[in-house]
Each structure stands twice: as structure tokens, then as C-alpha cells.
Design a protein around this motif. Sequence first.
Motif, PDB file in Angstrom:
ATOM      1  N   PHE A   1      44.506  84.326-124.597  1.00  0.00           N
ATOM      2  CA  PHE A   1      44.106  83.031-124.038  1.00  0.00           C
ATOM      3  C   PHE A   1      44.069  81.956-125.121  1.00  0.00           C
ATOM      4  O   PHE A   1      44.458  80.821-124.906  1.00  0.00           O
ATOM      5  CB  PHE A   1      42.745  83.160-123.348  1.00  0.00           C
ATOM      6  CG  PHE A   1      42.259  81.894-122.729  1.00  0.00           C
ATOM      7  CD1 PHE A   1      42.982  81.274-121.716  1.00  0.00           C
ATOM      8  CD2 PHE A   1      41.079  81.291-123.159  1.00  0.00           C
ATOM      9  CE1 PHE A   1      42.531  80.084-121.141  1.00  0.00           C
ATOM     10  CE2 PHE A   1      40.632  80.104-122.576  1.00  0.00           C
ATOM     11  CZ  PHE A   1      41.357  79.504-121.579  1.00  0.00           C
ATOM     12  N   THR A   2      43.573  82.307-126.304  1.00  0.00           N
ATOM     13  CA  THR A   2      43.671  81.400-127.458  1.00  0.00           C
ATOM     14  C   THR A   2      44.289  82.202-128.591  1.00  0.00           C
ATOM     15  O   THR A   2      44.359  83.437-128.525  1.00  0.00           O
ATOM     16  CB  THR A   2      42.298  80.841-127.895  1.00  0.00           C
ATOM     17  OG1 THR A   2      41.442  81.935-128.222  1.00  0.00           O
ATOM     18  CG2 THR A   2      41.661  80.007-126.804  1.00  0.00           C
ATOM     19  N   SER A   3      44.714  81.511-129.646  1.00  0.00           N
ATOM     20  CA  SER A   3      45.530  82.218-130.630  1.00  0.00           C
ATOM     21  C   SER A   3      44.837  82.497-131.956  1.00  0.00           C
ATOM     22  O   SER A   3      45.322  83.305-132.741  1.00  0.00           O
ATOM     23  CB  SER A   3      46.823  81.442-130.867  1.00  0.00           C
ATOM     24  OG  SER A   3      46.504  80.115-131.226  1.00  0.00           O
ATOM     25  N   ASN A   4      43.704  81.882-132.249  1.00  0.00           N
ATOM     26  CA  ASN A   4      43.096  82.146-133.553  1.00  0.00           C
ATOM     27  C   ASN A   4      42.409  83.500-133.685  1.00  0.00           C
ATOM     28  O   ASN A   4      42.591  84.174-134.697  1.00  0.00           O
ATOM     29  CB  ASN A   4      42.148  81.007-133.950  1.00  0.00           C
ATOM     30  CG  ASN A   4      42.923  79.769-134.404  1.00  0.00           C
ATOM     31  OD1 ASN A   4      43.959  79.896-135.055  1.00  0.00           O
ATOM     32  ND2 ASN A   4      42.438  78.586-134.055  1.00  0.00           N
ATOM     33  N   PRO A   5      41.622  83.946-132.717  1.00  0.00           N
ATOM     34  CA  PRO A   5      40.936  85.240-132.902  1.00  0.00           C
ATOM     35  C   PRO A   5      41.915  86.423-132.773  1.00  0.00           C
ATOM     36  O   PRO A   5      42.975  86.281-132.152  1.00  0.00           O
ATOM     37  CB  PRO A   5      39.916  85.281-131.754  1.00  0.00           C
ATOM     38  CG  PRO A   5      39.920  83.917-131.141  1.00  0.00           C
ATOM     39  CD  PRO A   5      41.241  83.299-131.452  1.00  0.00           C
TER      40      PRO A   5
ATOM     41  N   MET B   1      35.386  83.117-121.554  1.00  0.00           N
ATOM     42  CA  MET B   1      36.332  83.310-122.643  1.00  0.00           C
ATOM     43  C   MET B   1      35.717  84.344-123.582  1.00  0.00           C
ATOM     44  O   MET B   1      34.612  84.154-124.084  1.00  0.00           O
ATOM     45  CB  MET B   1      36.542  81.966-123.343  1.00  0.00           C
ATOM     46  CG  MET B   1      37.389  82.007-124.574  1.00  0.00           C
ATOM     47  SD  MET B   1      37.729  80.264-125.110  1.00  0.00           S
ATOM     48  CE  MET B   1      37.996  80.556-126.876  1.00  0.00           C
TER      49      MET B   1
ATOM     50  N   THR C   1      36.275  86.689-126.991  1.00  0.00           N
ATOM     51  CA  THR C   1      37.126  86.853-128.165  1.00  0.00           C
ATOM     52  C   THR C   1      36.551  87.924-129.073  1.00  0.00           C
ATOM     53  O   THR C   1      35.353  88.209-129.059  1.00  0.00           O
ATOM     54  CB  THR C   1      37.244  85.545-128.954  1.00  0.00           C
ATOM     55  OG1 THR C   1      35.940  85.179-129.419  1.00  0.00           O
ATOM     56  CG2 THR C   1      37.812  84.422-128.103  1.00  0.00           C
TER      57      THR C   1
ATOM     58  N   SER D   1      36.744  88.752-133.118  1.00  0.00           N
ATOM     59  CA  SER D   1      37.180  88.307-134.440  1.00  0.00           C
ATOM     60  C   SER D   1      36.826  89.382-135.453  1.00  0.00           C
ATOM     61  O   SER D   1      35.879  90.144-135.264  1.00  0.00           O
ATOM     62  CB  SER D   1      36.465  87.020-134.841  1.00  0.00           C
ATOM     63  OG  SER D   1      36.641  86.028-133.847  1.00  0.00           O
TER      64      SER D   1
ATOM     65  N   ALA E   1      33.271  90.737-134.454  1.00  0.00           N
ATOM     66  CA  ALA E   1      32.354  89.772-133.842  1.00  0.00           C
ATOM     67  C   ALA E   1      32.907  89.394-132.478  1.00  0.00           C
ATOM     68  O   ALA E   1      33.978  88.808-132.368  1.00  0.00           O
ATOM     69  CB  ALA E   1      32.235  88.526-134.718  1.00  0.00           C
TER      70      ALA E   1
ATOM     71  N   ASP F   1      32.595  87.182-129.141  1.00  0.00           N
ATOM     72  CA  ASP F   1      32.005  85.953-128.596  1.00  0.00           C
ATOM     73  C   ASP F   1      32.372  85.833-127.130  1.00  0.00           C
ATOM     74  O   ASP F   1      33.551  85.893-126.777  1.00  0.00           O
ATOM     75  CB  ASP F   1      32.545  84.716-129.334  1.00  0.00           C
ATOM     76  CG  ASP F   1      31.952  84.601-130.715  1.00  0.00           C
ATOM     77  OD1 ASP F   1      30.763  84.285-130.813  1.00  0.00           O
ATOM     78  OD2 ASP F   1      32.679  84.863-131.699  1.00  0.00           O
ATOM     79  N   CYS F   2      31.358  85.665-126.305  1.00  0.00           N
ATOM     80  CA  CYS F   2      31.595  85.473-124.875  1.00  0.00           C
ATOM     81  C   CYS F   2      31.041  84.110-124.503  1.00  0.00           C
ATOM     82  O   CYS F   2      29.819  83.930-124.483  1.00  0.00           O
ATOM     83  CB  CYS F   2      30.897  86.570-124.066  1.00  0.00           C
ATOM     84  SG  CYS F   2      31.553  88.207-124.458  1.00  0.00           S
TER      85      CYS F   2
END
Lengths: 248, 248, 248, 248, 248, 248
Positions: free
Chosen positions: E27-31, E45, E47, E49, E120, E122-123
Motif C-alpha cells: 500500500f505504501t513503499s517505505n516500510p 493501514m 506496516t 518496519s 515495529a 504500526d496500525c
Amino acid sequence: MANDTTFTRADGRATNELRPVRITRGFTSNPAGSVLVEFGNTRVMCTASVEFGVPRFKRDSGEGWLTAEYAMLPSSTHERMPRESMRGKVKGRTHEISRLVGRSLRAAVDLRELGENTIAIDCDVLQADGGTRTAAITGAYVALADALAYLQEQGVVPGQPLRSPVAAISVGLINGVPCLDLPYEEDSRADVDMNVVMTEEGRFVEIQGTGEHNEFTRDELNQLLDLAEGGLQELIAKQKEALAGELN
Amino acid sequence: MANDTTFTRADGRATNELRPVRITRGFTSNPAGSVLVEFGNTRVMCTASVEFGVPRFKRDSGEGWLTAEYAMLPSSTHERMPRESMRGKVKGRTHEISRLVGRSLRAAVDLRELGENTIAIDCDVLQADGGTRTAAITGAYVALADALAYLQEQGVVPGQPLRSPVAAISVGLINGVPCLDLPYEEDSRADVDMNVVMTEEGRFVEIQGTGEHNEFTRDELNQLLDLAEGGLQELIAKQKEALAGELN
Amino acid sequence: MANDTTFTRADGRATNELRPVRITRGFTSNPAGSVLVEFGNTRVMCTASVEFGVPRFKRDSGEGWLTAEYAMLPSSTHERMPRESMRGKVKGRTHEISRLVGRSLRAAVDLRELGENTIAIDCDVLQADGGTRTAAITGAYVALADALAYLQEQGVVPGQPLRSPVAAISVGLINGVPCLDLPYEEDSRADVDMNVVMTEEGRFVEIQGTGEHNEFTRDELNQLLDLAEGGLQELIAKQKEALAGELN
Amino acid sequence: MANDTTFTRADGRATNELRPVRITRGFTSNPAGSVLVEFGNTRVMCTASVEFGVPRFKRDSGEGWLTAEYAMLPSSTHERMPRESMRGKVKGRTHEISRLVGRSLRAAVDLRELGENTIAIDCDVLQADGGTRTAAITGAYVALADALAYLQEQGVVPGQPLRSPVAAISVGLINGVPCLDLPYEEDSRADVDMNVVMTEEGRFVEIQGTGEHNEFTRDELNQLLDLAEGGLQELIAKQKEALAGELN
Amino acid sequence: MANDTTFTRADGRATNELRPVRITRGFTSNPAGSVLVEFGNTRVMCTASVEFGVPRFKRDSGEGWLTAEYAMLPSSTHERMPRESMRGKVKGRTHEISRLVGRSLRAAVDLRELGENTIAIDCDVLQADGGTRTAAITGAYVALADALAYLQEQGVVPGQPLRSPVAAISVGLINGVPCLDLPYEEDSRADVDMNVVMTEEGRFVEIQGTGEHNEFTRDELNQLLDLAEGGLQELIAKQKEALAGELN
Amino acid sequence: MANDTTFTRADGRATNELRPVRITRGFTSNPAGSVLVEFGNTRVMCTASVEFGVPRFKRDSGEGWLTAEYAMLPSSTHERMPRESMRGKVKGRTHEISRLVGRSLRAAVDLRELGENTIAIDCDVLQADGGTRTAAITGAYVALADALAYLQEQGVVPGQPLRSPVAAISVGLINGVPCLDLPYEEDSRADVDMNVVMTEEGRFVEIQGTGEHNEFTRDELNQLLDLAEGGLQELIAKQKEALAGELN
């Protein structure tokens, strides 16, 4: 621009005239540099303290760092303000100005020449009458110069970290008229409010212009910048004059 | 007591001699009362601001209230101290002194005569060299007097709330020798450290004596109190002299 | 002093009489020392825990350290008090008392003999009826003694860190009459309120006298100190008696 | 399930045996209800205080409210824990348990019968040895009962707000063996840890089972619930017995 | 149980029917892993990390660690909620759910196989309509799987840390009828609300059932668990299907 | 200016070219306005929520108010950032940007026409790749427009509060070359970085130019502003196009 040609300022100044500026070096004796700067009734105590070592993100870089904190004493304003330490939180405005002061002063120091030392700038407003952030930057440059001279005397600093003077001034549109160095009474009713930070060479370090009450045109921007440049050259002359004198 | 008869103080003062005291009224112009007080190199800005209304626990009591906050500027000490607002917490020492200043100044005001108004005392240390809390109390009395005079002029205060002068001084045992008004260098190595707050009539408002490094006898206590009483009468004379002059 | 000769105390005590004092050792089993101390209805749980190592400012000094924290349970008072952890802030009063407890107990321990260990004193008020800080200090000495004995048994402590007993008591002027060991009802209306911390040898560790409601003379101070000294000798006897018994 | 048939508990209890339970009413005198509850070495002070009025979201509803706060004293654990008020933050675990206690006790009170009053439950752990949250709930019911009786006596409460007893117990799998009422030593190595809150009628108020170290089957769940139900009936009998006695 | 046989759900679902579930990987590209999970109108969302190293309590254990933080965006709810960072405090509910997510996801990873790395989770809830914590756990498993696959590709992770799927669902009693996967409207009026976390093998990781509005019987518990098990098998199939597809 | 004529941008764009811009209205359904704005890889969720009533300083003014909060999700950046709510403090950068967004959007609304209602703007960065504050302002205008349309439909707002479009873009000097719309990789090494907020009429709302790494001349300022003006007209066209479409 609908200039109001009959415009006069409450304190009788010309629109391109600074308030009386005073820079007192050696205002207190504990910090390496300590200056009281006055722009009319605005009075800010600016100090530069030295901390050996650097923050983690600069460690082993061979470079130094400079941080800055700005704050208003609770009794500095017309109506007493709650003390931020008692609220347990720093206000957004305080953060915003501390960051501006830090960026501006870092432009006045060559961090590589500083070695792994940190300069902590503190700007504490004793009395507020508009332009506290610009007085803070202008005074802090002088405190920084004194602190760096002290460090060089002590043999702590390897190079020549001090760069050419950096000063700051506010300009604004009052009833459509561009004015230099706004006191509180003008600042609070200005349509546009701009802070300009510049070096002696006339290069901009920071420009922050806000038209919350009324936006501004490119032409108005140019008039404001012209006004600011004139005032900043005067301020830089005051800084150099102060630094040329004896330190108390 | 094993007095060291060859004892001399670093600054050459007699053991019962105050440091030079200066009280500058009208130091800043926004608060109703504003004083710079200096005990030697210790310099504290003391202000008294007026807030209409009272805290909840005094509401509808017909009486006023007085609060006080003490703080040190980060650059006031030899080594720069972290700013309490940035830490998000007030240190225990700061709280302790703020409370002492509040209690001491409340002894100088008749809350019933004040009406439902609040006086906010702020004592901000610009430069610290020992005795900051005693300088703060001594200077704050003068700021309070100016603020109350202003309130009476404005017709805000119904009565005569100002009571007789309250001043504070530190005394301590240095190598067993009772000394008056300790600068930082003496304070940090004193065996016993005592702060005494007294009214003009010689009545005690607060006595705080601490023998953390070495306890003290009843006899030593009496010598310290004798010394304090002498110094306090001198300070009260200075307060009265300052208040007799013109306000800037 | 306008003594009220017809004065009687609500609980029928003589003016120089302590409330019933109980010291229960081994009140809980996890800390190295754990004591429940009762001054009448005031009940404080005092514990001494051991932490290996010392804070940074004592590192490599060869000396130990002692810290103290005082707190009131929210349900300890007549009206429930908000919990400080939920407010996210410690009140000034709490800080002030924690610091007093720490200074007082450090007078009871030879930090050099402790080695680089830290004693953490916790004084938690289960039920408050005046004199909580003096009960806390008095009980904490016993908890400290038990903790140090335990450390010596374990071979952790190099020397004999325990110094002679330290106890604390409150005295005050009620309608002009000096009284010993004030319960809440008296404390809240006392003209003068004084806390005295003393060693077995009769040397003062700390004297804190406050005359917020009415200042006090040197003569009244002397009467209060006489009263306190008597009460403190009784308390120290109780401490020694408790320590002479078996530990639960 | 790979039961270890040679399993014995460190304290010699049968797997379905509670630790010795003691419930002391009137433990302190300021709150409307005050109970010391002991599950073996776990000791929790549970109080119920009354606050007139209700939080904003209940205003003008005609109903009351109940809040709860759980906390551990810093010296309650084997290794001293930092005090949450000094950290300025409440830990997640503390929040989680406070919320569980609040939900559980609200099941024991009919908020409509309470009128617009608020009951504040405080559960402060004096000594921790596993099962502190279940002891807290079990003891708090008794404190709540005393507080509500007091309110009815005072004529403050319009109806009969107390509902039937609510108690809580922990169960867990130790080496695959279902055990009742885990002390710290067992709790810290349990594969599965479950807290069950139940009413006298055998209805569940809350079930929280966690298999972080090892998940559990439906069959194991049923065995654990059977065990819990037995223990809870015993605890409810203890609550009723305590409430049948005289209040100190 | 007084089942309401005429019961129909507002959204027309059968009582044992999940809302439409969508799991969007990448859904996003950094994590290292990033998933948008939707349970009907609930959108979270999730993720994962990677942080090299482990918290202090795991150092030199050879094992890794997994932490989780859950939060709601201020605009995710029907009425905007104050932002927790601006309040300076995390709410108890947020803490409680973050801890649940952490425990649940730790059941899905073999910490020994992870090496000394920290994941880590994250929700962050973008849109809330009930079941945010169960959607968070279900989506976070997929993000975790992607992050671990990435770490293995990078050669960072020594072993095979991913364990079999873990998913979570809510069940509750609405007017006495057991229902699966409650939206906000049902959740807020449910008599009993239960969250169940289960592995693919049908073993429970966590069961949290709350009967604040009305307690529940053992029989009702069993009906709710049956319902949950069915829904969880469907969710685990969705997770596996999502992971079998191409990563965007 | 020493322009590097061989300069090419990493993503192949012309120096006066925006990244692909996407504006998705109705991104979530709870707030009155909800927009996902994308500037290349930068993605920000912008919402506008309505709160009835106004802050105290606007009460009984007949005018409304608009506040704004900006935040980055912890997983939005390449390296995960600590969550501000968990740190208990908002960073200076966050405060600074929130204030900029608030000032910029207040320029887009006529507060007198809004009546005594408050619009709360939230800009939450889902994925960060430079220019998050400018994307936030640009997207928030669209969310604001949707929220105001909704309020007018509901009959809540008395007038026509929406003013003409406001958009924001970054410009900077990269190796001396003025470039439009900097992604993170360019932003982090730019000599000069400027954010420009402008209305459709080409009037400036805010100009913030910073030359921390290298000051800039008046001539460079003019080039940067020319570039910004071009980009801003394109963005405003995108805003209008988005608003002309159907709302999901």
C-alpha cells in the motif's frame, strides 16, 4: 497598492526608519557571549554558551553544531503569559521562532572550522514590543561573535568559524503602506508581515512573508524587500560598531 | 563550634557584610511592578502582574490571592542549564523556591484588602551567583509595592493591601564560621545553609536551615539568626530607600 | 505572645505530648527495608530499596547516594486527591517534601562507607492526618537501618554506613500556644507551622518554620524548638526500641 | 495437552487451590469504603470514594458513574519500579488494568439506582506476587459495597445500586497443567495466562486469556474455565463472609 | 438466552457472515511491509518496519523482538477525535489495543529465528467502523510476512521466523443473538463484545470477552467462540490468498 | 548564479515540471471533506471536519475559525520515525508546519461568512517523499471546499465562506539550478528551499525561503518565484478540475 499617502506612524518614524537600536555586550558574565539587544521597547537577552561535543547526528563528523532556543518571559508582554515550563508544553510559536533563530545563526558560522563543539544560543525576551525574533537574531550574532572569539583565545576552536554578519528585520504593509521594523501595535494590525534575514553581502538567509489578513502581490513583495535591505544594512553597521568596541 | 579564626572570605567581605545591593524599579514597563534586584553578581528580574479575579478556591471569598513563580534562565549559571520548558518538567528545586517566594510575599499583603484580584509574582534569574531566592523575595516586595500602588491609583483595589516590608537573606557556616549572604562559591561548600525571611518588625516569616553536610547545634542556630537579623534590617532599609525614590 | 491559657486540644493531648507512635518493621517483604509508621491516624509506608551503582554525578567517586520520593495515595486524604501519575505532573508540595526527606536521610548515612550503591527511599502515605512528612522521615530511618543491615549481611557494603538516628516532628502555634505534633485539624489553622529534623545528639538536620498566617518572634521560635527537642528525643527512643526488636 | 503428571507447585498447593485469602474491611478511615485484600503475598489496598456529580458524558442522564485506577507502589515489586508520576507517564499495563477494574466493578452497580454520583475506585498494590488485578477486583467489590451502604445511610443514593458480588481470579497452564491463582513465579513462566471475572450467578463479566508463550486449544480453555469457576465461587463466599461481619 | 428470532442486521448480513474483506499489499513503499486492510468500512493501514538491534532487555539473547503501536487518525471517527500527540498523552484504550496487537503478532513470529532484529508494527486507522483492532491484527500479519520475506531476501534474518497465520475477529451478542464481525453501530449496543485471535491450526492466541452491559453464560461463550472460529478460518484463507498473489 | 547547464533531475523531469499530481475526493467518509492528494510518491490524507462553536477568543464575534494539524505517520518515511503521541511531545517541525497550513487555509475562507463554526483541518502524511507541506495545503483546500459545500447544504453556514483557491509548491536551488517541486532526494541537498503559497489571483499568502546551506541573492529569489508561480497555476487548475467532478 492603495497607499494611504496621509499615513503617519504612531511613534512618528518615517516608514523606512528603524527604531532606536542598542546592543550591549557583556550583559551577563557566565555565558561565553552575552548581549542585550534593544529595538525600541523590545529588549532581548541573547547569549551564546559553549558545550563540548556535538549531538549524536554530528558525532565523528569533524564538524560542530549550533542550536537555539527562544522564549518570552511571562511578564514580557502587556498581559502576562502563562509560563511554558508550568504548562509542560512549548507553544508552536516558540518552536517556530527557535528553529528560525537556529537556521539563521548557523548561516553565520562555518561548522567545519568550529571543530566538534556545540554553541547553544538562548534568546530570552525581557520586554516585548514587536520584532522580538528579529532583535533576537541580530543580537545573537554579536553574542556568537564574542563566544567564538573567547573559544579561539582558549585554543578550543581549530579554525576561524565566524562568518560575516547576519541580521534580521521585520517589514509589513500597514494600510497598504510598506513600513520597516514594526512595533507590536503595528504588527498586530498589519495586512502583511515579513521577516527578512540577510548577510552583510546582501544575500538572504531566510525570508518569511505572511499575508494572513490580506495577500500580497509580487510588486508589494519587492517594495518590502527593498525596505528590508536598507534596514538590514543599518543593523549590520550597528553590529560591527558594537563588536569594534571594548567588551565590558 | 571550631571557628577558623584565620578565616577570610574570597571577596574580602566581613562575615556580617552584605554584598553590594542594588534595587532598580521600573526595570521593564509592561508589568504593574518591575524590579531588577542585584546582590553582588546575582541578578533577578522580579515582576508583579495583576490578574482580575481569583483562583477557584478563593472565589466569592471577598479576598484576593498571590502566586509566585521562580525560574532560572538557562544561561544564568556558569554551566548552561537545560530549559525546563523544553524538558517538559519543572524541577523540584524550582517548585520548592516558587512556593517559598509565594508564602513569603503573601505575608506582605493583606488579602482581604486586595479584593478579588490576583497578583502574579515572577522572579526570573538573569545571572546566578548564590542567594537567588533571597534576592528574589527582597526584590519582589518592591515590585509588589509598585503594583499595589498602581492598582490603588486605578481604583481597582478597595483597601490598603500592602503590609510592612519583607526581605530575605542567606546565612551559613563556612568552616564553622557564621557568614552572611553567601555567593555560589561559599554556598556550595557551606556545612549549614539557612534562608531567613523577616518583616520590618523583626518577625520571622520563614526559616529554612539545612545541615546536609553537617548538622548544627542550637547555639550555632542562634549565631546564624543574629547574623541574619542584622543583614535583613539593612536590606529592608534598602527596600524603603528604593521605594522612596521616583519610579522610572 | 498572647497565650490562650484555657486552651485544650481536640484530642485531649497535652501541648507537649506526641500522638501514639507505632513503628512496624518488615511491613512488606520485597524491599530491603520496609516499615509502617503511625503517628496517630497518620500512616506512612516507608521502604528502602537498594540499587547497585550510583547516579552519573557520583560515578567513580567511591561514594554511594540516597534518593527519596514521597507521595500520597489518592484515597489517603479526607477528600480524594487526583493521582499525580494521571495528571502527568508532580505537584510542587510533593517535590518539596521528597527533597526534604532525601536531605534528612542523607544525614543518617555515611555515603563513603556505603560504596557505590544507591538507596531509594519511598514514603507512601496510606492515611493522612497531619505530620505526614515527619512520620515519613522518622519511619524511613528505621527502613534505612534494616536495609543497610541487610546489605552488610550480603557483604555488599564495604563499611558501616549507618549514622545515628534521625527523626522529625512538627510543632506549631495554635491560638498562640506552642503545640507538639499537629494533626490535620490543628495544622490547617496553625498560625505558625514548623518541621524540625534532628539527630540523636540533638543536632539539627533541618528546620523549616513558616508563618504564613502570622509571623513569629525569636522568643516563640525558641519555645517551639524546646518543644520539638523533647518530642524528638521520644521519637528517637521509639526508633531504637523498634530496631532492638526482632524483624518480622 | 501434554500434562506433566509429576507436577507439584512450589508452594505445595493443589492445582485447584486458592492461596490464603484475607479481606480486611475499614483498612483506612478516610474513604467511604476501604479494604485490604490479600491473595497469599499479594496485598492490595482497595478504596471506594464518592464524588458528587458525574462526568460530562453522563450529565443530566439521571445515572451515576464508576471509575477505577490501579497502580503499583514502586516498592511493591521484587525490584523497585520507577514511580509513574515521576516519569510523567502512565504505562500501558497500568492503563489496561485500570480499565479492566472499571469495567468489572461497573457490572456490580446499577448506575440508574446510584443517582448522579460518581464512585472512584482506587486499587494500590502494596506488595505484588502475581494476581494483583484479580485481587484488586475482588477487594474493590467489598469496598464498593461499604461505600454504597454508607451513601444509603447518608440518604445520598436514591435506590439500591449494589448488584450481586463480582470476583476475579487468574488461571494458567504451567507445563501444560491447568492451575488456579498463579503467584508471580508461576505467572512469569505460564504458557497461557487467563483472568476471569464472574458474578455470583456464574455469569462472566470478563474473560481475558493470552497465549503469548504458547497458544491454547478449545479443550484447554474449557479446563481453565472450570478451574476458574470453582475458585470464583470460593472467593465470592469470602466476600460475603467479610461483608457479613462488623465493619471496623 | 432470549434470542430474538426476528433479528436482522442493519447491513443485511447473516449472523455468521463477515463484512467484505480486502487486503491490499504494497500500500505504501517505505516500510518493509505495508498493507491496507478493509473490513467493510473499517480501513487500517498496517506496516512492518525493521530496526536493527533489539531493546535492552533482549540484548545478547540471540533473539529478536516485535513491538506494535495502534492509533486512530483524528478524522477516522464519525466525530473528530482530539489528536493524542497534541494532548501529550496516549489514551488507555490506545495502549490497551497496542499491547493486544503486539502480543498477537509475537505469536506469529519465532523470535529466535529472527536474530537480534526488531520488527515495529504500526496500525493506523484511516476510517473506523467497528472492529479496528481485529482488522489491524489481521492486516498486520500480512505486512509482517512481507517484511520477513524482504529481510530474508536481504540476508539479514538467519532463520525462518514466520509462523503460521494469525487473524482476529470480533463477535458479540446483539439482543441476545450471537453475531460475527460487528460494525460500530452494533458494537456500541452489544450486550457482550468479544475479540478472538487465533492461529491457522485453530489454537487461541488471545480471547477477550467483556460483558459490561450484560454478563454472559458459559453456553453463550461457546456459541460466540463457534462463530468466531468460522470467521477466523475465512480470514486466514484471505490472508493466504493475498500472500499468494504478486506484491505490487 | 553558477548554473550547472548539464544538470538533469533524477526522475527525468524538466526543472519547471511538477511531479504527477492526483487529487482524490471522498477518500474517507466520516469527515465533511476528505481528500487524498499525491505529488509523485508523496501522499497526504487531508480532511476537513466541522465543530460547532468557536474557540474562546472568537466567542460572540459572529465569526468562525479554522485550525489545522499536520502529522507524519511513523511509517511514512524511509526510516521509521518515533510516534509523537508516544514521545508525549510534538516536534518543532510539526508545530511549524501545522501553523503554516492553518494560516494558508484561513486565507481561503471568509470567517465572517462561516458563522460561529470551526473547521478542523487534518493533514496526515501516509507516504513522504518531499513537499509534504505543500501537498497538504493543496489537498486541504479541496477538502475544505467539500466541507463548506456540505455545511451549506445542511443550512449550517449563513454565507458563502469559500474564497478562491489556495495552493502551495516548493522550489529550490539544486547545484545552483532553480527547480520546481522537490522530492526528498533533491530537498535534502538543496542549497535553498522555498515554499510558496498563492491564491488563484496570483497573490501570495505565504513565502518561506531558507538558505541554510547557502544564502541566495535577490535575483535567485526572483527566478524561484517565477518558477513557483507557474507551478501554482497548474496546481490550481488541478484543484478546480477535481472540484468540478462528481464527489465519490
